[in-house]
Motif scaffolding. Structure first.
Motif, short mmCIF file in Angstrom:
data_model
loop_
_atom_site.label_atom_id
_atom_site.label_comp_id
_atom_site.label_asym_id
_atom_site.label_seq_id
_atom_site.Cartn_x
_atom_site.Cartn_y
_atom_site.Cartn_z
N THR A 354 82.61 -39.20 -28.17
CA THR A 354 82.65 -40.11 -27.03
C THR A 354 84.07 -40.65 -26.84
O THR A 354 84.95 -40.42 -27.67
CB THR A 354 81.69 -41.29 -27.26
OG1 THR A 354 82.16 -42.04 -28.40
CG2 THR A 354 80.28 -40.80 -27.53
N LEU A 355 84.27 -41.40 -25.78
CA LEU A 355 85.55 -42.09 -25.61
C LEU A 355 85.77 -43.09 -26.75
O LEU A 355 86.88 -43.21 -27.27
CB LEU A 355 85.59 -42.80 -24.27
CG LEU A 355 85.51 -41.93 -23.01
CD1 LEU A 355 85.53 -42.80 -21.76
CD2 LEU A 355 86.65 -40.90 -22.96
N ALA A 356 84.71 -43.78 -27.13
CA ALA A 356 84.83 -44.75 -28.21
C ALA A 356 85.20 -44.08 -29.53
O ALA A 356 86.05 -44.58 -30.28
CB ALA A 356 83.53 -45.54 -28.36
N SER A 357 84.59 -42.92 -29.81
CA SER A 357 84.91 -42.24 -31.06
C SER A 357 86.32 -41.64 -31.01
O SER A 357 87.01 -41.57 -32.03
CB SER A 357 83.88 -41.15 -31.37
OG SER A 357 83.98 -40.05 -30.48
N ALA A 358 86.75 -41.22 -29.81
CA ALA A 358 88.13 -40.72 -29.68
C ALA A 358 89.13 -41.82 -29.99
O ALA A 358 90.14 -41.60 -30.69
CB ALA A 358 88.36 -40.17 -28.27
N LYS A 359 88.87 -43.02 -29.49
CA LYS A 359 89.76 -44.15 -29.78
C LYS A 359 89.71 -44.50 -31.26
O LYS A 359 90.75 -44.72 -31.90
CB LYS A 359 89.34 -45.34 -28.93
CG LYS A 359 90.25 -46.54 -29.05
CD LYS A 359 89.79 -47.66 -28.12
CE LYS A 359 90.69 -48.89 -28.26
NZ LYS A 359 90.22 -50.00 -27.38
N ARG A 360 88.50 -44.51 -31.82
CA ARG A 360 88.33 -44.84 -33.24
C ARG A 360 89.04 -43.83 -34.14
O ARG A 360 89.64 -44.20 -35.15
CB ARG A 360 86.84 -44.88 -33.56
CG ARG A 360 86.47 -45.17 -35.01
CD ARG A 360 85.02 -44.79 -35.25
NE ARG A 360 84.82 -43.36 -35.16
CZ ARG A 360 83.66 -42.78 -34.78
NH1 ARG A 360 82.64 -43.52 -34.40
NH2 ARG A 360 83.57 -41.47 -34.75
N ASP A 361 88.99 -42.56 -33.76
CA ASP A 361 89.53 -41.50 -34.61
C ASP A 361 90.99 -41.18 -34.33
O ASP A 361 91.53 -40.19 -34.83
CB ASP A 361 88.68 -40.23 -34.46
CG ASP A 361 87.26 -40.43 -34.99
OD1 ASP A 361 87.05 -41.36 -35.78
OD2 ASP A 361 86.37 -39.65 -34.59
N GLY A 362 91.63 -41.98 -33.50
CA GLY A 362 93.08 -41.87 -33.35
C GLY A 362 93.58 -40.91 -32.31
O GLY A 362 94.76 -40.53 -32.36
N PHE A 363 92.75 -40.52 -31.35
CA PHE A 363 93.23 -39.65 -30.27
C PHE A 363 93.89 -40.51 -29.19
O PHE A 363 93.47 -40.53 -28.02
CB PHE A 363 92.07 -38.84 -29.69
CG PHE A 363 91.54 -37.78 -30.63
CD1 PHE A 363 92.20 -36.56 -30.77
CD2 PHE A 363 90.41 -38.02 -31.39
CE1 PHE A 363 91.72 -35.60 -31.64
CE2 PHE A 363 89.93 -37.06 -32.26
CZ PHE A 363 90.59 -35.85 -32.40
N VAL A 364 94.91 -41.23 -29.61
CA VAL A 364 95.61 -42.17 -28.75
C VAL A 364 97.11 -41.98 -28.94
O VAL A 364 97.59 -41.88 -30.08
CB VAL A 364 95.22 -43.63 -29.08
CG1 VAL A 364 95.99 -44.60 -28.20
CG2 VAL A 364 93.71 -43.84 -28.92
#
Length: 502
Positions: A354-364
C-alpha cells in the motif's frame, strides 16, 4: 524483484440520492454499486480469508460513504437489484436465442448480486469497510467532504472540509486514515502545510506533477507529508482510450444497450464498429483474453520496476491508480482481471503493498516543491476553471462568501449548535463539488451538472436570506426541507468553521 508495486483505487460518486433517477441520478449509484463495489469487496473478502495483507490502497470519499450507509439508498439498491432480475427474466423468455442467453446470464448475475447484498450490505457500507480495514487487507484512504476542487476553494472552507472528512471516516469506520485521495489529485503550493496540520501523512498526485519521476514518494516542502505519483506508463496500460485493455474486441461493450430491458448484450467487436453492428457478447471467449492481459500487465510491472530501480540506483516504487468504478461498471471483466493480477504478481516475484507500507518501508526520496496541478486534461486546473466553466467558478465563489458570512452571524463563541447553519454549510459544500465543472467540461450530462450546482446554490441562498432577515422560523423550515433531500454528513457542525485555519 526489486522494489514494490502499489495499486490505488479511488471510489467516488457525487451525492445522487433524491436528485433524479434516470438517465442521470441514482441509477448511476446503483449501477456502480452492483457492478463495481459488490464484486470488488467480495474479492477483498476472499483475499483476506486467504491471509493476504496490504494488497492495495482503497480511497472511499465521504460523499460516497454517506450514500453506501444511507437507508434510502440501501432500500432503493435492493429494489434496483430485484428490478435487474425482472428485466433479465423478460429477456430470458424472448424468442430470440441471443436475447434468451443474455437474459439467462443476467438473471444469474442478478441473483448472485442480491444474495451478496442481503448477506453483506444490508446494514450499509461501513461494516464492510471496517472489516476490511481491521483485516489489514487494504489501506483505506479518506478525503474531504463532498469532493471539492480544493485549490479553488476558500481556504477556510477547504480546511473545514478536510478536517470534517477525516472526522466522518472515524465516525463511520472507527478508523483514522493517515492518507487521502485529494479530489482530482488537485494541488496548490501550500496545501501540504494544511495536510500536515490536519494529520494527513500522504496523498496522491499525478505523474507529471513529479515531472514523471514517480519511482519514490516525495516529502513536500518543509513537511513530512509525502506525495506519491501515479506511474502513467503502467497505469495507461490499462486505462488508455486508444490501447487500454477494456477496448479488446471480446470484452463486453459498455455503451451498447438492449433498449427494451436496459441490459448490455454486445461485445466491443471493434473500436470503430457502430452499436447496431456489434456482435453478441460471448463470455466463453473472454477468459483467455483476461489471462493474456494479466500476463501482459505483470510483465509490464516487472519491466518498470527493474528499469526504475536501475535508473535511480535503489529499489523503486511503481504506483498504478484508477477509479474503482472502472472495474465492473465501465469494464465488465475488470474485477476478474484485478483479482488475478493481485494473486499473480507475488508469484512473479513482485512485492505488493500500500501507500502506507511504501512510506513505512522507506520508498521515499528527497523533498520536492510541487506545482499547481491535477490529474485532469493538461494536468492543470483547466477542467475546473477553464472558460467553459467560469460561470460555475463565479457561482462557487459567491455561494461560499454568502455561506461563510451568514454562518459567522449565526454561530459565535459559546453558541449552541444551529441546524440552520449546518444546512447552509452542507448545501454550500454540495454546490462546490468538483463533479459539476468536470461534467460540464467533459460534456457528460452537463445539463444535469449545471442544474445540480444551481439547485444547491439556490438552497444555500434562500436559507441564508431567511436567516439574515430575521425570519428564523422560515429559515428553520427551509433548512429542514432541504435536509430531507440532502441528509448527508449529519455530524457536520458549522460552529467548527469559526476561527479560520488553525
Amino acid at each position: 524483484m526489486p522494489g514494490q508495486f502499489t495499486l490505488v483505487l479511488h471510489s467516488h460518486l457525487p451525492w445522487l440520492a433524491n436528485h433524479g433517477r434516470w438517465p442521470v441520478g441514482e441509477e448511476w449509484l446503483y449501477q456502480s454499486w452492483a457492478a463495481s463495489y459488490l464484486p470488488v469487496f467480495a474479492m477483498l473478502r476472499r483475499l483476506a480469508d486467504d491471509g493476504l495483507r496490504d494488497q492495495f490502497s482503497l480511497g472511499i470519499t465521504p460523499v460516497l460513504a454517506a450514500q453506501l450507509d444511507d437507508p434510502h439508498c440501501g432500500a432503493s439498491m435492493y429494489e434496483w437489484l430485484a428490478d435487474w432480475q425482472l428485466r433479465a427474466t423478460e429477456a430470458a423468455v424472448d424468442a430470440d436465442p441471443d436475447r434468451q442467453a443474455l437474459g439467462q446470464r443476467e438473471y444469474r448475475a442478478a441473483a448472485d448480486a442480491l444474495a451478496g447484498f442481503e448477506t453483506h450490505w444490508r446494514h450499509g457500507g461501513s461494516p464492510q469497510i471496517r472489516a476490511l480495514a481491521a483485516a489489514g487487507v487494504v489501506e483505506i484512504l479518506g478525503g474531504p467532504l463532498a469532493h471539492p476542487f480544493a485549490p479553488l476553494l476558500n481556504p477556510r472552507l477547504r480546511d473545514f472540509s478536510l478536517r470534517e472528512g477525516l472526522a466522518d471516516a472515524h465516525a463511520r469506520w472507527g478508523y483514522d486514515p493517515t492518507g487521502i485521495w485529494a479530489p482530482e489529485c488537485a494541488f496548490a503550493p501550500g496545501m501540504e502545510t494544511e495536510y500536515a496540520a490536519a494529520g494527513v501523512g500522504h496523498f496522491m498526485v499525478d505523474g507529471p506533477t513529479l515531472h514523471g519521476d514517480t519511482a519514490l514518494g516525495r516529502p513536500v516542502g518543509d513537511t513530512d507529508v509525502v506525495a506519491f505519483g501515479r506511474d502513467l506508463v503502467v497505469s495507461y496500460r490499462v486505462w488508455s482510450p486508444k490501447s487500454g485493455y477494456p477496448g479488446h474486441a471480446a470484452y463486453r461493450d459498455f455503451h451498447t444497450y438492449d433498449h427494451a430491458t436496459g441490459l448490455k448484450p454486445a461485445r466491443v467487436t471493434g473500436r470503430t464498429v457502430a452499436s447496431e453492428d456489434k456482435k453478441p457478447y460471448e463470455p466463453e471467449r473472454v477468459d483467455a483474453v483476461i489471462d493474456r492481459h494479466v500476463d501482459d500487465f505483470v510483465a509490464q510491472v516487472r519491466r518498470r520496476l527493474i528499469a526504475e530501480s536501475e535508473r535511480q540506483g535503489r529499489p523503486a516504487l511503481v504506483v498504478a491508480a484508477f477509479d474503482t468504478e472502472l472495474f465492473g461498471h465501465w469494464w465488465h471483466e475488470g474485477p476478474v482481471w484485478l483479482e488475478r493480477v493481485l494473486r499473480r504478481l507475488p508469484e512473479a516475484g513482485v512485492q505488493v503493498g500500500t501507500l502506507a507500507s511504501a512510506k513505512r518501508d522507506g520508498f521515499v526520496g528527497e523533498p520536492v516543491d510541487l506545482p499547481a496541478s491535477s490529474w485532469g486534461s493538461g494536468k492543470d486546473w483547466r477542467v475546473w476553471n477553464g472558460p467553459q466553466v467560469q460561470h460555475l467558478v463565479q457561482l462557487n465563489a459567491e455561494v461560499t462568501d454568502t455561506a461563510l458570512d451568514t454562518v459567522d452571524k449565526l454561530v459565535g463563541p459559546g453558541s449552541v449548535r444551529s441546524l440552520v447553519a449546518d444546512q447552509i454549510v452542507r448545501e454550500a459544500l454540495l454546490t462546490v463539488s468538483s463533479d459539476w465543472p468536470f461534467m460540464v467540461s467533459k460534456d457528460t450530462a452537463a445539463a444535469y451538472a449545471v442544474d445540480r450546482a444551481h439547485k444547491h446554490a439556490h438552497a444555500t441562498r434562500e436559507i441564508c436570506d431567511a436567516a439574515l432577515s430575521g425570519r428564523d422560523a422560515r429559515a428553520a423550515t427551509l433548512a429542514g426541507n432541504w435536509a430531507c433531500a440532502d441528509n448527508l454528513f449529519r455530524g457536520l457542525d458549522a460552529r467548527r468553521l469559526r476561527g479560520g485555519l488553525r
